[in-house]
Design a protein around this motif. Sequence first.
Motif, PDB file in Angstrom:
ATOM      1  N   TYR A 152     -42.107 -19.527 -15.184  1.00 45.66           N
ATOM      2  CA  TYR A 152     -43.057 -20.641 -15.323  1.00 45.66           C
ATOM      3  C   TYR A 152     -43.831 -20.742 -14.018  1.00 45.66           C
ATOM      4  O   TYR A 152     -43.343 -21.297 -13.037  1.00 45.66           O
ATOM      5  CB  TYR A 152     -42.295 -21.942 -15.593  1.00 45.66           C
ATOM      6  CG  TYR A 152     -43.108 -23.034 -16.250  1.00 45.66           C
ATOM      7  CD1 TYR A 152     -44.204 -23.604 -15.616  1.00 45.66           C
ATOM      8  CD2 TYR A 152     -42.772 -23.512 -17.510  1.00 45.66           C
ATOM      9  CE1 TYR A 152     -44.940 -24.605 -16.212  1.00 45.66           C
ATOM     10  CE2 TYR A 152     -43.503 -24.521 -18.123  1.00 45.66           C
ATOM     11  CZ  TYR A 152     -44.583 -25.064 -17.472  1.00 45.66           C
ATOM     12  OH  TYR A 152     -45.318 -26.053 -18.071  1.00 45.66           O
ATOM     13  N   ASP A 153     -45.046 -20.189 -13.998  1.00 42.50           N
ATOM     14  CA  ASP A 153     -45.793 -20.171 -12.746  1.00 42.50           C
ATOM     15  C   ASP A 153     -47.248 -19.829 -13.031  1.00 42.50           C
ATOM     16  O   ASP A 153     -47.676 -19.792 -14.183  1.00 42.50           O
ATOM     17  CB  ASP A 153     -45.170 -19.175 -11.764  1.00 42.50           C
ATOM     18  CG  ASP A 153     -45.188 -19.706 -10.335  1.00 42.50           C
ATOM     19  OD1 ASP A 153     -46.289 -20.011  -9.843  1.00 42.50           O
ATOM     20  OD2 ASP A 153     -44.111 -19.818  -9.723  1.00 42.50           O
ATOM     21  N   SER A 154     -47.994 -19.546 -11.978  1.00 37.08           N
ATOM     22  CA  SER A 154     -49.398 -19.178 -12.127  1.00 37.08           C
ATOM     23  C   SER A 154     -49.518 -17.738 -12.615  1.00 37.08           C
ATOM     24  O   SER A 154     -48.577 -16.947 -12.517  1.00 37.08           O
ATOM     25  CB  SER A 154     -50.118 -19.337 -10.785  1.00 37.08           C
ATOM     26  OG  SER A 154     -49.421 -18.639  -9.769  1.00 37.08           O
ATOM     27  N   ILE A 155     -50.695 -17.394 -13.136  1.00 36.18           N
ATOM     28  CA  ILE A 155     -50.915 -16.033 -13.619  1.00 36.18           C
ATOM     29  C   ILE A 155     -51.033 -15.076 -12.437  1.00 36.18           C
ATOM     30  O   ILE A 155     -51.225 -15.492 -11.292  1.00 36.18           O
ATOM     31  CB  ILE A 155     -52.170 -15.939 -14.512  1.00 36.18           C
ATOM     32  CG1 ILE A 155     -53.452 -16.100 -13.668  1.00 36.18           C
ATOM     33  CG2 ILE A 155     -52.124 -16.958 -15.629  1.00 36.18           C
ATOM     34  CD1 ILE A 155     -54.690 -15.586 -14.346  1.00 36.18           C
ATOM     35  N   ASP A 156     -50.963 -13.773 -12.721  1.00 38.81           N
ATOM     36  CA  ASP A 156     -51.020 -12.767 -11.664  1.00 38.81           C
ATOM     37  C   ASP A 156     -52.211 -11.823 -11.765  1.00 38.81           C
ATOM     38  O   ASP A 156     -52.400 -10.988 -10.882  1.00 38.81           O
ATOM     39  CB  ASP A 156     -49.733 -11.938 -11.662  1.00 38.81           C
ATOM     40  CG  ASP A 156     -48.587 -12.667 -10.983  1.00 38.81           C
ATOM     41  OD1 ASP A 156     -48.858 -13.495 -10.109  1.00 38.81           O
ATOM     42  OD2 ASP A 156     -47.424 -12.415 -11.345  1.00 38.81           O
ATOM     43  N   SER A 157     -52.990 -11.920 -12.847  1.00 35.88           N
ATOM     44  CA  SER A 157     -54.138 -11.010 -12.942  1.00 35.88           C
ATOM     45  C   SER A 157     -55.177 -11.556 -13.899  1.00 35.88           C
ATOM     46  O   SER A 157     -54.857 -12.280 -14.846  1.00 35.88           O
ATOM     47  CB  SER A 157     -53.697  -9.617 -13.407  1.00 35.88           C
ATOM     48  OG  SER A 157     -53.257  -9.650 -14.750  1.00 35.88           O
ATOM     49  N   TYR A 158     -56.429 -11.194 -13.618  1.00 34.12           N
ATOM     50  CA  TYR A 158     -57.526 -11.467 -14.544  1.00 34.12           C
ATOM     51  C   TYR A 158     -57.561 -10.375 -15.608  1.00 34.12           C
ATOM     52  O   TYR A 158     -57.066  -9.261 -15.396  1.00 34.12           O
ATOM     53  CB  TYR A 158     -58.858 -11.496 -13.799  1.00 34.12           C
ATOM     54  CG  TYR A 158     -58.996 -12.623 -12.795  1.00 34.12           C
ATOM     55  CD1 TYR A 158     -58.950 -13.954 -13.196  1.00 34.12           C
ATOM     56  CD2 TYR A 158     -59.190 -12.348 -11.439  1.00 34.12           C
ATOM     57  CE1 TYR A 158     -59.095 -14.986 -12.279  1.00 34.12           C
ATOM     58  CE2 TYR A 158     -59.340 -13.380 -10.512  1.00 34.12           C
ATOM     59  CZ  TYR A 158     -59.287 -14.694 -10.934  1.00 34.12           C
ATOM     60  OH  TYR A 158     -59.432 -15.713 -10.030  1.00 34.12           O
ATOM     61  N   ASP A 177     -56.271  -8.982  -6.481  1.00 32.83           N
ATOM     62  CA  ASP A 177     -55.972  -8.486  -5.132  1.00 32.83           C
ATOM     63  C   ASP A 177     -54.506  -8.624  -4.737  1.00 32.83           C
ATOM     64  O   ASP A 177     -54.178  -8.601  -3.550  1.00 32.83           O
ATOM     65  CB  ASP A 177     -56.857  -9.202  -4.110  1.00 32.83           C
ATOM     66  CG  ASP A 177     -56.598 -10.701  -4.036  1.00 32.83           C
ATOM     67  OD1 ASP A 177     -56.070 -11.260  -5.020  1.00 32.83           O
ATOM     68  OD2 ASP A 177     -56.919 -11.309  -3.000  1.00 32.83           O
ATOM     69  N   ILE A 178     -53.610  -8.762  -5.707  1.00 32.99           N
ATOM     70  CA  ILE A 178     -52.185  -8.771  -5.378  1.00 32.99           C
ATOM     71  C   ILE A 178     -51.505  -7.627  -6.128  1.00 32.99           C
ATOM     72  O   ILE A 178     -51.984  -7.175  -7.168  1.00 32.99           O
ATOM     73  CB  ILE A 178     -51.509 -10.116  -5.727  1.00 32.99           C
ATOM     74  CG1 ILE A 178     -51.577 -10.396  -7.229  1.00 32.99           C
ATOM     75  CG2 ILE A 178     -52.121 -11.261  -4.940  1.00 32.99           C
ATOM     76  CD1 ILE A 178     -50.801 -11.622  -7.649  1.00 32.99           C
ATOM     77  N   ASN A 179     -50.409  -7.162  -5.574  1.00 34.02           N
ATOM     78  CA  ASN A 179     -49.647  -6.088  -6.211  1.00 34.02           C
ATOM     79  C   ASN A 179     -48.746  -6.695  -7.287  1.00 34.02           C
ATOM     80  O   ASN A 179     -47.684  -7.234  -6.983  1.00 34.02           O
ATOM     81  CB  ASN A 179     -48.819  -5.330  -5.173  1.00 34.02           C
ATOM     82  CG  ASN A 179     -49.686  -4.550  -4.211  1.00 34.02           C
ATOM     83  OD1 ASN A 179     -50.683  -3.957  -4.612  1.00 34.02           O
ATOM     84  ND2 ASN A 179     -49.316  -4.554  -2.935  1.00 34.02           N
ATOM     85  N   PRO A 183     -60.703 -14.387  -5.610  1.00 32.27           N
ATOM     86  CA  PRO A 183     -59.508 -13.536  -5.532  1.00 32.27           C
ATOM     87  C   PRO A 183     -58.274 -14.245  -6.079  1.00 32.27           C
ATOM     88  O   PRO A 183     -58.048 -15.427  -5.806  1.00 32.27           O
ATOM     89  CB  PRO A 183     -59.384 -13.249  -4.033  1.00 32.27           C
ATOM     90  CG  PRO A 183     -60.793 -13.295  -3.545  1.00 32.27           C
ATOM     91  CD  PRO A 183     -61.450 -14.394  -4.333  1.00 32.27           C
ATOM     92  N   ILE A 184     -57.497 -13.518  -6.849  1.00 29.10           N
ATOM     93  CA  ILE A 184     -56.344 -14.121  -7.511  1.00 29.10           C
ATOM     94  C   ILE A 184     -55.375 -14.714  -6.492  1.00 29.10           C
ATOM     95  O   ILE A 184     -54.694 -15.707  -6.766  1.00 29.10           O
ATOM     96  CB  ILE A 184     -55.636 -13.080  -8.416  1.00 29.10           C
ATOM     97  CG1 ILE A 184     -54.818 -13.774  -9.519  1.00 29.10           C
ATOM     98  CG2 ILE A 184     -54.764 -12.137  -7.620  1.00 29.10           C
ATOM     99  CD1 ILE A 184     -55.634 -14.244 -10.677  1.00 29.10           C
TER     100      ILE A 184
END
Length: 681
Positions: A338-344, A354-356, A471-472
């Motif tokens: 349960y958290d924020s998304i990691d990619s568009y 811009d994150i791995n 940027p993400i």
Amino acid sequence: MGLLSEGTPLSWEESKRVADHVRKHGIIQFINQYNKLKDRSKDCLLWGDEVIEYMLVNLNDKTKKAALVLNAQPILEKLMEDEYKHPEEHQTTWRPEYASYMVEGTPGKPYGPRMSHFNVVEANMRRRREEVMKLLSYDPNNFAMTLSVFPRIGCANFTIPQHLPDPINGVSRSLFFPDEAIFGGHPRFRTLSRNVRERRKERPAINVPIFNDKKTKSPFIEDFTALYNSLNLKSTGASAKPDHIYMDCMGFGMGCCCLQVTFQACNICEARLLYDQLTPLCPIMLALSASSAIFRGYLSDIDCRWPVISASVDDRTREERGLEPLKNERFVIQKSRYDSIDSYLSYCSDEYNDINMVYDKDIFNTLTNNGIDRLLAKHIAHLFIRDPISVFKEKLDLDDEVDTDHFENIQSTNWQTMRFKPPPPNTDIGWRVEFRPMEVQLTDFENAAYVVFIVLLTRVILTYKLNFVIPISKACFRFFVDENMKKAQKRDACRQEKFYFRKDIVTSESLCCCPASKRSPQDRGEAQSIDDEYDLFTIQEIISGKEGVFPGLMSLIERYLQSVDDCDVDTSCTISQYLDLIKKRASGNLLTLASWTREFVESHPDYQHDSIVPDSTAYDLLKTCSDITFGHVTDSRLLNDKYGSKSNENIPPAMTKVDAVHANMASKQQGSPMSTDCCSV
């Protein structure tokens, strides 16, 4: 709450043995659905508030105590009768939620593209609350309240009837939260509670910073020694941090309420664009709707439920959290489920990824080998690094051509700020996105205002081809030093914090999600660095503008409203009232519920300024909240007493006729009234 399959729930050890089976067939099911529906278009804009949970609250005038009523199951059975009797025509829809003191209500059918539908939202919310209140009327002290968090959850005797937690044999093994407070009418909820704990190999550890008031002990340390000794349990004290409020089970998070909105797009491309463009707005709307200041009877130093619910379902093992070397697990995972998304998802946004991101490479290869493009494949492969934590025996062997239960099993237990939702099989439902961060408000007026505001923003985004993407790492990444989601949770973030936001949001071309639309640095013109595209803004500046720098979201919405020709007088009046609330909350002229709560507690005669909220203070707080909810009193710090919409469940007859004409035209045209020039993927 997600997928509600029926059947015999598997234990965690049983679920673990079939995890690969569920993942494998979940991916096959997604591929099959994608290939069937990837070219689907012509869907019109449909939308609705998907999750308003009502807490069943008892305010005892004699004892001056507030408690939660564990009566959701029989009330829910009554609420659902109309839907069973009239499946094609019912104005409200009811579903179970995690706790036995809450019910989830949604509109009976989604709202459509006409402006007049904005004037129906509040009236339908009002109807839902009235339906619950009618069934609570057996006790005049019972109320259906929309609270993000009940301030006494986990305190002694916080439920009616009273129950004791069972930290030895209970499903949650909680020191504070009894199993009876978990909804028992569907096996999913207790199964999730047990399996999250068993997969993690320890209780969830939720630590919320305490508000350091004048007389708060320093350091603030809760001593659970006597409690552990009374239960013959050994306590290491490692889970509870100094200067933090400690909570220990899923109920503290999933027992909270929220406000979510789901949009149906005209096609998959538009859905992916909306997913991306709404993502930077998630922390902004979280801070703007902040309503959670008290946890387990203590005044906290945060204003939102988000970190609590995130930690409450964090089933990662020590290896997955990076606390021990990988030996038995596959990945080190940076976030809770349960958290924020990691990619568009759109290729025009790809350079901002811009994150791995951790993802399952085998699943990624399977997806790309079956025609799924790289960004969507990586998104799905990222979701599928998780194990299924609620599996039913009868749902193991399915027809992957017609069922999607295995896909939804994992998709629906990734509770992120945004959710990309493929069409369900064998329905006329299209590609959808779900906006998930907002906190619920006290009144139907406020909740409708937040819903209408975010829906209007989707129209503005698509009409004016706006681009909010940054940027993400700045928009979402929870462990980035200055990222927006972390700021949004802070005390009084709405007035005190600055957030990264894009400066130039107007584009010269249609945004597109296909691989050919990926931008190069030269496409940015003079701004050769992505870092030049965004800056720090207050929420007031984001909403109302910063002269010479940023136009403000509100001015764009107002410009859009001036351009539409189907807005009747009542709807126009209602929208104007809603937008005024949003502007005043953003400016600080009206407080968020979290800030108002703090002021109430700090001015209460029984509060000793030691961060402990007495029962009497909690009662008076909730009694005042109830009085505001039902219009018995007003408080100009929270709501303008002149607010009063003209919301009505009946759409004007003239607009109904226009709807019929537009529906006929839409069936002959490509795309929806909100479609873009994007190509299909």
